[in-house]
Scaffold this motif. Structure first.
Motif, short mmCIF file in Angstrom:
data_model
loop_
_atom_site.label_atom_id
_atom_site.label_comp_id
_atom_site.label_asym_id
_atom_site.label_seq_id
_atom_site.Cartn_x
_atom_site.Cartn_y
_atom_site.Cartn_z
N LEU A 77 0.83 -1.20 0.00
CA LEU A 77 0.00 0.00 0.00
C LEU A 77 0.86 1.25 0.00
O LEU A 77 1.74 1.41 0.86
CB LEU A 77 -0.91 -0.01 1.23
CG LEU A 77 -1.76 -1.29 1.37
CD1 LEU A 77 -2.12 -1.55 2.82
CD2 LEU A 77 -3.02 -1.18 0.51
N ILE A 78 0.60 2.15 -0.96
CA ILE A 78 1.39 3.37 -1.12
C ILE A 78 0.48 4.58 -0.96
O ILE A 78 -0.46 4.77 -1.74
CB ILE A 78 2.08 3.42 -2.50
CG1 ILE A 78 2.87 2.12 -2.75
CG2 ILE A 78 2.99 4.63 -2.60
CD1 ILE A 78 3.95 1.82 -1.75
N HIS A 79 0.76 5.40 0.03
CA HIS A 79 -0.12 6.52 0.38
C HIS A 79 0.04 7.70 -0.58
O HIS A 79 0.92 7.73 -1.44
CB HIS A 79 0.16 6.97 1.81
CG HIS A 79 1.54 7.54 2.02
ND1 HIS A 79 1.87 8.84 1.71
CD2 HIS A 79 2.67 6.98 2.53
CE1 HIS A 79 3.13 9.05 2.00
NE2 HIS A 79 3.66 7.95 2.50
N GLY A 80 -0.81 8.68 -0.39
CA GLY A 80 -0.79 9.88 -1.20
C GLY A 80 -0.10 11.04 -0.52
O GLY A 80 0.58 10.89 0.51
N ASN A 81 -0.29 12.23 -1.08
CA ASN A 81 0.33 13.44 -0.56
C ASN A 81 -0.35 13.85 0.75
O ASN A 81 -1.55 13.61 0.95
CB ASN A 81 0.21 14.56 -1.59
CG ASN A 81 1.07 15.75 -1.27
OD1 ASN A 81 2.03 15.66 -0.50
ND2 ASN A 81 0.74 16.90 -1.85
N VAL A 82 0.41 14.49 1.62
CA VAL A 82 -0.08 14.96 2.93
C VAL A 82 -0.83 13.82 3.63
O VAL A 82 -1.99 13.92 4.00
CB VAL A 82 -0.95 16.22 2.80
CG1 VAL A 82 -1.15 16.85 4.19
CG2 VAL A 82 -0.30 17.26 1.89
N SER A 83 -0.14 12.73 3.81
CA SER A 83 -0.68 11.56 4.51
C SER A 83 0.49 10.64 4.85
O SER A 83 1.64 11.06 4.76
CB SER A 83 -1.73 10.83 3.66
OG SER A 83 -1.14 10.26 2.50
N SER A 84 0.20 9.41 5.21
CA SER A 84 1.24 8.43 5.49
C SER A 84 0.60 7.05 5.51
O SER A 84 -0.60 6.90 5.27
CB SER A 84 1.92 8.71 6.84
OG SER A 84 1.05 8.36 7.92
N SER A 85 1.40 6.05 5.84
CA SER A 85 0.90 4.68 5.91
C SER A 85 -0.19 4.50 6.96
O SER A 85 -0.97 3.55 6.90
CB SER A 85 2.05 3.71 6.20
OG SER A 85 2.65 4.01 7.45
N LEU A 86 -0.25 5.40 7.94
CA LEU A 86 -1.25 5.27 9.00
C LEU A 86 -2.67 5.21 8.45
O LEU A 86 -3.54 4.55 9.02
CB LEU A 86 -1.15 6.44 9.98
CG LEU A 86 0.13 6.56 10.80
CD1 LEU A 86 0.03 7.74 11.78
CD2 LEU A 86 0.44 5.28 11.55
N PHE A 87 -2.92 5.87 7.34
CA PHE A 87 -4.25 5.90 6.74
C PHE A 87 -4.73 4.52 6.29
O PHE A 87 -5.92 4.32 6.07
CB PHE A 87 -4.27 6.86 5.55
CG PHE A 87 -4.71 8.26 5.87
CD1 PHE A 87 -6.05 8.60 5.89
CD2 PHE A 87 -3.77 9.25 6.13
CE1 PHE A 87 -6.46 9.90 6.17
CE2 PHE A 87 -4.17 10.55 6.40
CZ PHE A 87 -5.51 10.87 6.43
N PHE A 88 -3.81 3.60 6.10
CA PHE A 88 -4.20 2.28 5.58
C PHE A 88 -4.54 1.27 6.68
O PHE A 88 -4.93 0.13 6.37
CB PHE A 88 -3.06 1.71 4.73
CG PHE A 88 -2.92 2.36 3.38
CD1 PHE A 88 -3.96 2.35 2.47
CD2 PHE A 88 -1.73 2.98 3.02
CE1 PHE A 88 -3.83 2.94 1.23
CE2 PHE A 88 -1.59 3.57 1.77
CZ PHE A 88 -2.64 3.56 0.88
N GLN A 89 -4.42 1.64 7.93
CA GLN A 89 -4.56 0.64 9.00
C GLN A 89 -5.93 -0.06 9.04
O GLN A 89 -5.98 -1.28 9.17
CB GLN A 89 -4.23 1.27 10.34
CG GLN A 89 -2.75 1.62 10.49
CD GLN A 89 -2.43 2.10 11.88
OE1 GLN A 89 -2.08 1.32 12.77
NE2 GLN A 89 -2.55 3.40 12.08
N PRO A 90 -7.06 0.65 8.92
CA PRO A 90 -8.34 -0.08 8.91
C PRO A 90 -8.45 -1.08 7.76
O PRO A 90 -8.99 -2.18 7.94
CB PRO A 90 -9.38 1.04 8.79
CG PRO A 90 -8.71 2.24 9.36
CD PRO A 90 -7.27 2.12 8.93
#
Length: 352
Positions: free
Chosen positions: A40-53
């Motif tokens: 999983l590769i995140h977008g701008n102004v974000s990080s891997s944390l967004f993928f946890q759910p």
């Protein structure tokens, strides 16, 4: 301290390019432990944390990588003249260091461009591609056919960022006191109206992990004779996504074409055919004065551009499927992780 949800582990991976932070989840199905991972590769102004759910909802192993200058990965400058290659090369280095020889790649927003660049440069690593609200394949500042509206991509790049938003990022602002605060931008642009999963502080934490400066977010810029008076520079994240430097249409000509799943939210405020994150749209609606008109500065048809390139990909012996989440904004994986997981797993099964 980074906030991790249950079942998610974090580790640091040293490559010959950078020290990268990686989240890993083993999956909920022990029988899938040896399956090719979902990366999983995140977008701008974000990080891997967004993928946890989403990672919690997946039965097979998953890996989420913080790109340079985001999350807990090393802060290194981005050479925008390479488009998104600095980031895709970093991802390839992490996968090599982890011994991953083939994976199912998922890219969100800017991360979609990173995944397509990886497909161009290291196709052996990619078993399938999932794009969620991806950056337009010819970059920002382009027309439907992919040509630049001006030779210097006027209106794109680092000088197009709202300076108050960047200042609030740099200051670690967690409030909702202004429309330009990260929390307010999350509510208005990352998700559809009324979304609330009780974890907003975590998503703001992720946004605030973005490092600011000319080499990172948003990047530099140059003066332009064309409206609105500035153009893309050569350093930093926003310039790396400008049509001056980015062109991913080479995927149409690659020999081995993995299947592509394209997921987007019906209420996406960021990637759309007339997005208010596009200076040309702001000019058309009188928000930025002096707009020279539709012929010189048309609002960018971002969704239509992606569809045109994927249609060409399919016509050249590839295959793709478009899925619209009717109730979602820019983040379907966050707004409906269970459905996203089902769509992703059905797609991955076609390429295992």
């Amino acid at each position: 301290m980074t906030t991790l949800l249950e079942g998610i582990e974090q580790r640091s991976v040293r490559t010959d390019r950078l020290e990268a932070s990686v989240l890993r989840a083993p999956g909920t199905d022990a029988a899938s432990a040896d399956a090719a991972p979902i990366v999983l590769i995140h977008g701008n102004v974000s990080s891997s944390l967004f993928f946890q759910p989403l990672m919690q909802a997946l039965p097979r192993p998953s890996i989420a990588i913080d790109l340079r200058g985001f999350g807990d990965s090393e802060t290194l400058p981005v050479d925008a003249t390479r488009g998104l290659r600095d980031l895709s090369d970093d991802v390839a280095g992490v996968l090599d260091a982890l011994g991953v020889s083939g994976a199912h790649l998922v890219g969100w927003s800017m991360g979609g461009g990173v995944v397509l660049q990886l497909l161009l440069d290291r196709p052996e690593l990619v078993r399938s591609v999932t794009l969620q609200a991806p950056v337009p394949p010819q970059g920002f500042g382009t027309r439907l056919d992919g040509t630049l509206c001006t030779p210097d991509a006027a209106g794109t790049g680092g000088l197009g960022a709202n300076p108050d938003f960047i200042a609030r990022l740099a200051a670690g602002d967690t409030t909702a006191d202004a429309p330009t605060s990260p929390r307010s931008v999350f509510r208005s642009s990352y998700v559809a109206a009324d979304f609330d999963d009780g974890r907003e502080d975590l998503w703001v934490e992720s946004m605030l992990s973005t490092r600011t400066g000319e080499g990172n977010q948003p990047g530099d810029g140059v003066a332009s004779d064309a409206w609105p008076g500035f153009a893309a520079g050569d350093r930093g994240i926003l310039n790396a996504m400008s049509g001056k430097h980015l062109d991913l249409t080479g995927i149409v000509g690659i020999a081995a074409k993995p299947p592509v799943l394209w997921i987007r939210g019906a209420h996406d405020a960021i990637v759309a055919d007339e997005s208010f994150f596009d200076l040309h749209t702001l000019g058309k609606h009188g928000i930025v004065p002096g707009w020279p008109g539709e012929e010189a500065a048309p609002p960018q048809p971002m969704v239509a551009q992606t569809r045109a390139v994927l249609d060409a990909y399919a016509a050249a012996s590839g295959a793709y499927r478009e899925v619209i989440f009717e109730g979602a904004g820019h983040s379907p994986h966050l707004e409906d992780p269970e459905r996203f997981a089902r769509e992703l797993l059905a797609h991955v099964a076609t390429a295992d």
